[in-house]
Write a protein that holds these residues in place. Structure first.
Motif, short mmCIF file in Angstrom:
data_model
loop_
_atom_site.label_atom_id
_atom_site.label_comp_id
_atom_site.label_asym_id
_atom_site.label_seq_id
_atom_site.Cartn_x
_atom_site.Cartn_y
_atom_site.Cartn_z
N MET A 275 0.85 -1.18 0.00
CA MET A 275 0.00 0.00 0.00
C MET A 275 0.89 1.24 0.00
O MET A 275 1.95 1.26 0.59
CB MET A 275 -0.88 0.05 1.25
CG MET A 275 -1.75 -1.17 1.47
SD MET A 275 -2.93 -1.47 0.18
CE MET A 275 -3.77 0.08 0.06
N VAL A 276 0.44 2.26 -0.71
CA VAL A 276 1.14 3.54 -0.72
C VAL A 276 0.10 4.62 -0.54
O VAL A 276 -0.98 4.55 -1.11
CB VAL A 276 1.87 3.76 -2.08
CG1 VAL A 276 2.51 5.14 -2.12
CG2 VAL A 276 2.90 2.69 -2.33
N GLY A 277 0.42 5.62 0.25
CA GLY A 277 -0.50 6.75 0.39
C GLY A 277 -0.34 7.45 1.72
O GLY A 277 0.21 6.87 2.67
N PHE B 170 6.56 11.79 13.76
CA PHE B 170 6.45 11.46 12.33
C PHE B 170 7.15 12.49 11.45
O PHE B 170 7.10 12.41 10.25
CB PHE B 170 4.98 11.35 11.93
CG PHE B 170 4.26 10.30 12.72
CD1 PHE B 170 4.32 8.98 12.32
CD2 PHE B 170 3.57 10.62 13.88
CE1 PHE B 170 3.68 8.00 13.06
CE2 PHE B 170 2.94 9.65 14.61
CZ PHE B 170 2.99 8.32 14.22
N ASP B 171 7.78 13.48 12.09
CA ASP B 171 8.48 14.51 11.34
C ASP B 171 9.69 13.87 10.64
O ASP B 171 10.52 13.24 11.29
CB ASP B 171 8.94 15.60 12.33
CG ASP B 171 9.48 16.82 11.62
OD1 ASP B 171 9.88 16.69 10.44
OD2 ASP B 171 9.49 17.90 12.24
N PRO B 172 9.78 14.04 9.32
CA PRO B 172 10.93 13.43 8.64
C PRO B 172 12.27 13.98 9.11
O PRO B 172 13.32 13.37 8.89
CB PRO B 172 10.68 13.74 7.15
CG PRO B 172 9.65 14.79 7.12
CD PRO B 172 8.86 14.68 8.38
N HIS B 173 12.24 15.15 9.78
CA HIS B 173 13.48 15.74 10.25
C HIS B 173 13.82 15.31 11.68
O HIS B 173 14.79 15.77 12.25
CB HIS B 173 13.40 17.27 10.19
CG HIS B 173 13.00 17.75 8.83
ND1 HIS B 173 13.74 17.49 7.70
CD2 HIS B 173 11.90 18.43 8.41
CE1 HIS B 173 13.14 18.02 6.65
NE2 HIS B 173 12.00 18.58 7.06
N ALA C 48 -1.48 17.35 11.63
CA ALA C 48 -0.05 17.69 11.65
C ALA C 48 0.78 16.50 11.19
O ALA C 48 1.78 16.64 10.49
CB ALA C 48 0.36 18.12 13.06
N ARG C 49 0.34 15.31 11.59
CA ARG C 49 1.06 14.10 11.18
C ARG C 49 1.02 13.95 9.66
O ARG C 49 2.03 13.63 9.03
CB ARG C 49 0.41 12.88 11.84
CG ARG C 49 1.24 11.63 11.70
CD ARG C 49 0.45 10.37 11.95
NE ARG C 49 0.14 10.14 13.36
CZ ARG C 49 -0.36 8.97 13.81
NH1 ARG C 49 -0.59 7.98 12.99
NH2 ARG C 49 -0.65 8.82 15.08
N ILE C 50 -0.15 14.21 9.10
CA ILE C 50 -0.28 14.11 7.64
C ILE C 50 0.66 15.10 6.97
O ILE C 50 1.32 14.78 5.97
CB ILE C 50 -1.74 14.36 7.21
CG1 ILE C 50 -2.63 13.24 7.74
CG2 ILE C 50 -1.84 14.43 5.69
CD1 ILE C 50 -4.09 13.41 7.42
N VAL C 51 0.73 16.31 7.55
CA VAL C 51 1.60 17.33 6.96
C VAL C 51 3.05 16.83 6.91
O VAL C 51 3.74 17.00 5.91
CB VAL C 51 1.49 18.66 7.74
CG1 VAL C 51 2.55 19.64 7.27
CG2 VAL C 51 0.10 19.25 7.57
N TYR D 168 6.46 13.01 0.71
CA TYR D 168 5.65 12.13 -0.14
C TYR D 168 6.06 12.20 -1.61
O TYR D 168 6.18 13.27 -2.18
CB TYR D 168 4.19 12.53 0.02
CG TYR D 168 3.20 11.67 -0.72
CD1 TYR D 168 3.12 10.31 -0.47
CD2 TYR D 168 2.33 12.23 -1.64
CE1 TYR D 168 2.20 9.53 -1.13
CE2 TYR D 168 1.40 11.46 -2.31
CZ TYR D 168 1.34 10.10 -2.05
OH TYR D 168 0.41 9.33 -2.70
N GLU D 169 6.27 11.06 -2.19
CA GLU D 169 6.51 10.98 -3.63
C GLU D 169 5.54 9.97 -4.21
O GLU D 169 5.58 8.79 -3.84
CB GLU D 169 7.94 10.49 -3.92
CG GLU D 169 9.03 11.40 -3.43
CD GLU D 169 10.37 10.68 -3.36
OE1 GLU D 169 11.24 11.04 -4.14
OE2 GLU D 169 10.50 9.77 -2.53
#
Lengths: 525, 642
Positions: free
Chosen positions: B1-3, B49-52, B150-153, B159-160
């Motif tokens: 799954m992707v999304g 969940f922040d990528p940073h 905020a998590r979605i952000v 996101y690619e």
């Protein structure tokens, strides 16, 4: 809605509503030589086989009819104002016929033309919406020159437009025709439209705004379509110990096992001999694997089980391939059916395809049941042998040849014959081979032993050996070898259903006497 | 799954998983979120969940790897066929990693990307599902929603979308309004795509009813194509009212029957469009057709005990097994998925199979599901649950259910009276044909991350509660209205915090409204104005009573009494007058249907790869068959499972 107590009738009235879909106009979009004609033909064959009234309206055919075959390239140039009117006229003649056909009760009309401009598509949408017909666009896009080239060579050069042309000239001419369209071609971008884009023959599919069961069925079918060469074989199952009864589901008779062994030997030989020396195709064909499909009825899968001693051959059992259920006609002779159900017989004669005897399946029911097999067959790239009952083979054969429903019940698929079918873009080629009895000298005991030695998969229990006890069945086997003569031998589910029982009567009587103890025997085993 | 989160990935994977399991394909969902919660605890706020955030990044990768390893192990160990790796997998590098790992183990990879540009729908999903997730337990909904957004952000930053054209993928854009299918290989994959294209999320109800009691039921015989008994005919007359009561008058409905007489007769008083499906015909008992269980036991004792051993795979001689029926019903399920309101008037075995699909019962349990006669079952599928209501009409019928016999127990108890048979006194007075309603909400996914809720007081998801208790909804009679009301309530709650919670009143168990309808959700105390009068006119009561007396007195010889009943009820002009309805609404959350992990993998013979003959009722000489219906060559190492 009135509830009819006449099941055949009920189904027929309701069948048009089976998919809860109104009329659908499928409009093809795409440059020439993108496989539009191939797809539209396959699709209409499939839909018609499902019982959906479908017709292809090919603009190319109308053009050929109206102005003849002899046209030059200029004709197709959208710049050519002189021919523009004529082309519009031709396209509209085709469209008018299509709309008229919808009014007569057609459900799916397929417009096979290039429809490359947005204006034209918008015009079509408005025209169809006015008649409450749902438009669905199918755009075929191909950016792989190899595929286009192959398509031009295999299909277009043999088209009626190029009768008497030299191949190279025809190819060049056709390519110029494509070039003419190119500057005016606009791919579909309007997301409000219902469309399916097929890119490089199903490599990628974009489905936009497609709703409805029938539409999603169409998309599903398109997903499974491929154009690789392959072969499909059909063979009937061997003779069982009780040919009279569907319910008994009797195992194969010794003669049936012998037939199965013959079938296997013959088919493997045939494949071995033809595979290396296939002069027709210029490209070296890699040998395709053989897959055997069979039903879960005993006589079918026991016939197919003989292929199991070749481990590279996959044998699949599918319950949907089971023969047509004869319902109340089980174990009855044609005369008995006539006596017991004269009304039903009358109806069966009037509509042999859709009529359903009480609790039985009609050919239509069988066709619906076989739908998923059809889709798997479309997708399958290996060669497939289908070992099944005559009624099943008739239906599948009818599908592959796009036969109408009136033809299917009266088809003849003789016993002891291997059908070899090669589906191509426009037609399906058929070869019938009579299976020779190569093990005629082998006695039944040896043969039983052969079958047993195939594996530990079939334990040699005393019960199992019961089949091969030398009872009166042996006479029949040693005598006429019913399976190797390509005469149609009666089986339980063809009794009376085909409406021509008289031809088989005498033989029927004979067999029923011979295996009078059939059902009992089958149950004991 | 992707999304991105809240795009329905879990829903899709669970639904497809359920479908494949029902078809008998070994399937499992691996939800990375569950692994994360297990490893790092549930209460992680959005900055996790922040990528940073390197710490969070590392922890999340850990969870992903563990899930992946488990999945690969499962493929090997359990001979799994299809696994869903349910996570966001939103970056190209993550997808490459997955592809490499799976290719190494010879596992085909198909990506399913769910893209949703409709903000309202995403918000709805967050409210509906995510806030009841264990991540936000005991948290203020508003705060939770803000955190989730905020998590979605954070995910959006990295996101690619899938652009790798060499991959096999499906993109579902805005709930299937556009679908892109790339490089699909194999029949199963195309089947999954087809299934996904048929899914919809509009609210609807599916009604099941068996045909009214037939003459063969009374005689205890199997199969056949007999007419209805007198009591069966009476049930057929009750049905239209029962349907309008629980569906609402304005709702569209399509009635599906089989092609057998007893279902067509049961449907004859209904005025909705009808469709007779051959595929809905009862399981074919082959040579046993028309016999009683006792006769089968006498004539085919071996078969009889084989059937009890593995009822799902047992194929009657010359007939069908439950497995065959599942295969035959698959197109029906596919059509059912895309339909709106449907009433299926079917047969015991058929309805068991369809019911098992919706309620996600295992193949072991499937042949023992109770589908009594004269009972209407209403299923309302929701995102992760399926709400079930049973309306039992008080018209007696024989019990055709045959439970799995235990050692020493009597072999058959068909013909025993029903569970809730009214007392003798009630039967004699015979004034009302009471309808008993049972409601339950069951999670239909065996290892859904949200199933834990069902052990607490959150028996249904939040939206269900709102739906059940929203007074404005009651009696509106239209499910669309209900949906709109939910939407309104959700928006309301989203904007004004916990206000909506206070508007939630009236737990269902408090409602006991004799003679009133219960609205589309069994919750509304008010009667829609358009509902026909439910109490019979006084003058009709004696007649109705007489009917019941006749019926009850004719247990054994019910058939000959048929015509007299029909004539004595000739004054019943509308079906509404035939019975007086008493509705007892009893709501309970069924916990026993939430399956534990042990029942995840029913150890059927097919999955174990043992031999076919013992279980499937075939004779000992039949070859060995794999789950895909494939006959197997003799050497075990050559067995390939599709």
């Amino acid at each position: 809605m009135a509830t009819s107590m006449y099941p055949g009738q009920l189904y027929k009235t309701e069948s048009g509503r089976l998919f809860h879909a109104g009329a659908i106009a499928i409009i093809f979009v795409g440059l020439p030589a993108r496989g539009k004609t191939h797809i539209s033909r396959s699709l209409s064959r499939y839909l018609r086989w499902l019982g959906v009234p479908t017709k292809v309206f090919s603009v190319g055919n109308y053009r050929r009819q109206i102005i003849g075959v002899e046209v030059t390239n200029d004709f197709f140039s959208p710049d050519n104002k002189a021919t523009a009117d004529l082309r519009i006229q031709i396209a509209n003649a085709c469209l008018d016929d299509m709309v008229k056909w919808f009014a007569e009760g057609g459900q799916v009309g397929i417009l096979d033309g290039s429809n490359t401009t947005e204006e034209r598509r918008q015009e079509l949408v408005e025209r169809f919406k006015a008649y409450n017909i749902t438009p669905l666009f199918i755009e075929t896009i191909c950016d792989n020159p190899a595929i286009i080239d192959a398509n031009i060579r295999s299909v277009k050069v043999s088209s009626p437009d190029y009768v008497g042309w030299k191949d190279t000239d025809a190819v060049d001419d056709f390519k110029r025709r494509i070039d003419n369209h190119l500057p005016f071609y606009k791919t579909i971008t309007d997301l409000n439209l219902s469309f399916v884009k097929l890119i490089n023959v199903g490599e990628r599919i974009i489905v936009n705004n497609v709703h409805g069961f029938l539409q999603s069925k169409i998309v599903y079918y398109l997903m499974n379509l491929h154009i690789c060469p392959r072969k499909i074989y059909f063979a009937r199952n061997g003779v069982s110990l009780n040919e009279q009864s569907y319910r008994a589901d009797a195992p194969l008779a010794p003669a049936g096992h012998r037939y199965a062994e013959n079938l296997k030997n013959f088919l493997l030989n045939l494949r071995e001999n033809t595979a290396p020396s296939s002069p027709s195709s210029s490209t070296p064909e890699t040998p395709r694997q053989l897959t055997v499909w069979t039903s879960s009825r005993k006589r079918s899968f026991q016939t197919a089980a003989h292929f199991l001693d070749h481990e590279e051959i996959i044998v699949r059992q599918r319950s949907v391939l089971a023969e047509r259920n004869p319902g109340v006609c089980d174990q009855l002779t044609p005369q008995e059916i006539e006596e017991k159900y004269p009304d039903e017989c009358e109806r069966a004669k009037n509509d042999p395809y859709r009529h359903r005897f009480p609790r039985a399946e009609s050919y239509y029911d069988l066709a619906n049941r076989l739908e998923k097999v059809i889709l798997e067959l479309e997708r399958e790239k290996n060669d497939v042998l289908i070992v099944a009952h005559e009624s099943v083979i008739k239906c599948l054969y009818g599908y592959l040849f796009g036969l109408s429903e009136t033809d299917i019940p009266s088809l003849e698929i003789p016993e002891g014959v291997l059908l070899e079918l090669v589906p191509t873009a426009y037609t399906t080629e058929e070869t019938r081979h009579v299976i020779p009895d190569t093990i005629a000298g082998v006695n039944w005991q040896q043969q039983a032993a052969n079958f047993l030695s195939l594996a530990g998969k079939v334990p040699a229990s005393p019960v199992y050996m019961d089949h091969y006890l030398p009872d009166d069945k042996r006479k029949r086997q040693d005598g006429s070898t019913a399976y190797s003569t390509p005469s149609s031998s009666p089986t339980s589910s063809t009794l009376g259903l085909s409406g021509s029982p008289s031809a088989t009567t005498t033989k029927q009587r004979e067999i029923s006497e011979e295996i009078g103890q059939g059902p009992e025997l089958a149950f004991r085993l | 799954m992707v999304g991105l989160p809240a795009r329905g990935k879990t829903l899709i994977s669970q639904k497809v998983c359920r479908y494949l399991q029902w078809l008998g394909i070994t399937t499992k969902v691996f939800n990375v979120g569950n692994y994360r919660r297990k490893l790092h605890g549930a209460h992680q706020l959005h900055n996790f969940f922040d990528p940073h955030n390197p710490e969070g990044e590392r922890s999340r990768r850990e969870a992903a790897t563990e899930a992946l390893n488990d999945m690969i192990y499962w493929f090997k160990k359990e001979q799994g066929v299809v696994a869903f790796y349910d996570a966001t997998n939103s970056t190209r590098s993550r997808r490459e990693m997955l592809l490499a790992a799976c290719t190494k183990h010879n596992i085909q990879v198909m990506f399913i990307e769910s893209i949703c540009q409709d903000e309202a729908l995403v918000l709805h999903n967050i409210m509906d599902v995510k806030l009841s997730s264990p991540d936000y337990k005991d948290m203020d909904p508003e705060q939770a929603a803000a955190d989730f957004i905020a998590r979605i952000v954070h995910y959006e930053e990295a996101y690619e979308t899938i652009t790798e054209d060499n991959l096999t993928y499906i993109k579902l854009i805005n709930v299937g309004s556009q679908v892109i299918i790339n490089h699909i290989q194999g029949y199963l994959q195309s089947r999954i795509v087809y299934y996904l294209m048929n899914l919809h999320i509009a609210p609807r109800s599916i009604f099941f009813s068996r045909h009214g009691e037939s003459l063969y039921n009374v005689m205890g015989k199997l199969g056949g194509d007999s007419d209805l008994s007198a009591r069966g005919k009476q049930y057929a007359k009750t049905l239209p009212l029962l349907i309008t009561t629980h569906l609402g008058n304005s709702e569209q409905l399509t009635v599906w029957t089989s092609t057998l007489r007893r279902t067509i007769q049961t449907a004859q008083h209904l005025t909705y469009p009808k469709l007779a499906w051959k595929a809905l015909d009862e399981l074919d008992a082959g040579v046993c057709d028309g016999m009683t269980y006792e006769e089968i036991e006498q004539q085919y004792p071996e078969d009889f005990s084989n059937r009890d051993e593995d009822k799902f795979n047992y194929r009657y001689r010359g007939g069908e097994s439950y497995r065959d029926v599942v295969v035959r019903l698959e197109p029906v399920i596919m059509d059912l998925e895309r339909q709106r309101n449907i009433l299926i008037i079917g047969h015991q075995a058929i309805l068991r199979c369809i019911y098992a699909y919706f309620m996600n019962h295992s193949h072991e349990k499937l042949p023992y599901i109770k589908i009594p006669l004269h009972t209407l079952i209403q299923l309302t599928p929701k995102a992760y649950t399926c709400e079930e209501k049973r309306y039992k009409v008080d018209i007696e019928a024989v019990d055709t259910h045959r439970p799995k016999p235990r050692a020493g127990a009597p072999k058959t108890d068909a013909g025993q009276p029903m569970d809730h048979i009214p007392t003798e006194a009630e039967a004699k007075s015979g004034k009302d044909a009471a309808i008993t309603t049972t409601t339950m909400s069951t999670t239909t996914f065996r290892d859904s991350p949200y199933s834990t809720r069902h052990n607490s007081d959150y028996g249904t998801s939040r939206s269900d509660k709102v739906k059940d208790k929203e007074p404005a909804v009651a009696g509106s009679g239209a499910l669309e209205d209900t949906a709109r009301a939910i939407q309104a309530a959700l928006v309301d709650r989203a904007t004004s915090g916990s206000v909506a919670d206070t508007a939630v009143t009236l737990p269902l168990s408090n409602i006991k409204t004799p003679g009133a309808d219960s609205g589309p959700d069994g919750s509304g105390p008010s009667v829609p104005a358009s509902t026909p009068p439910l109490s019979p006119m006084p003058s009709q009561v004696p007649d109705a009573a007489a009917d019941h007396k006749v019926t009850r007195g004719s247990d054994a010889e019910g058939a000959p009494q048929g015509p007299s009943i029909a004539s004595s009820s000739s004054n019943i002009s509308t079906p509404a007058a035939a019975v007086n309805l008493t509705i007892e609404t009893d709501k309970h959350v069924s916990q026993n249907l939430v399956k534990s992990d042990t029942s995840l993998r029913p150890a059927t013979a097919w999955q174990e790869g043992t031999e076919y003959e013992r279980t499937a009722g075939a004779s000992p000489r039949d070859p060995v068959i794999s789950p895909g219906g494939r006959l197997l060559p003799k050497k075990k190492e050559n067995w390939h499972f599709p």
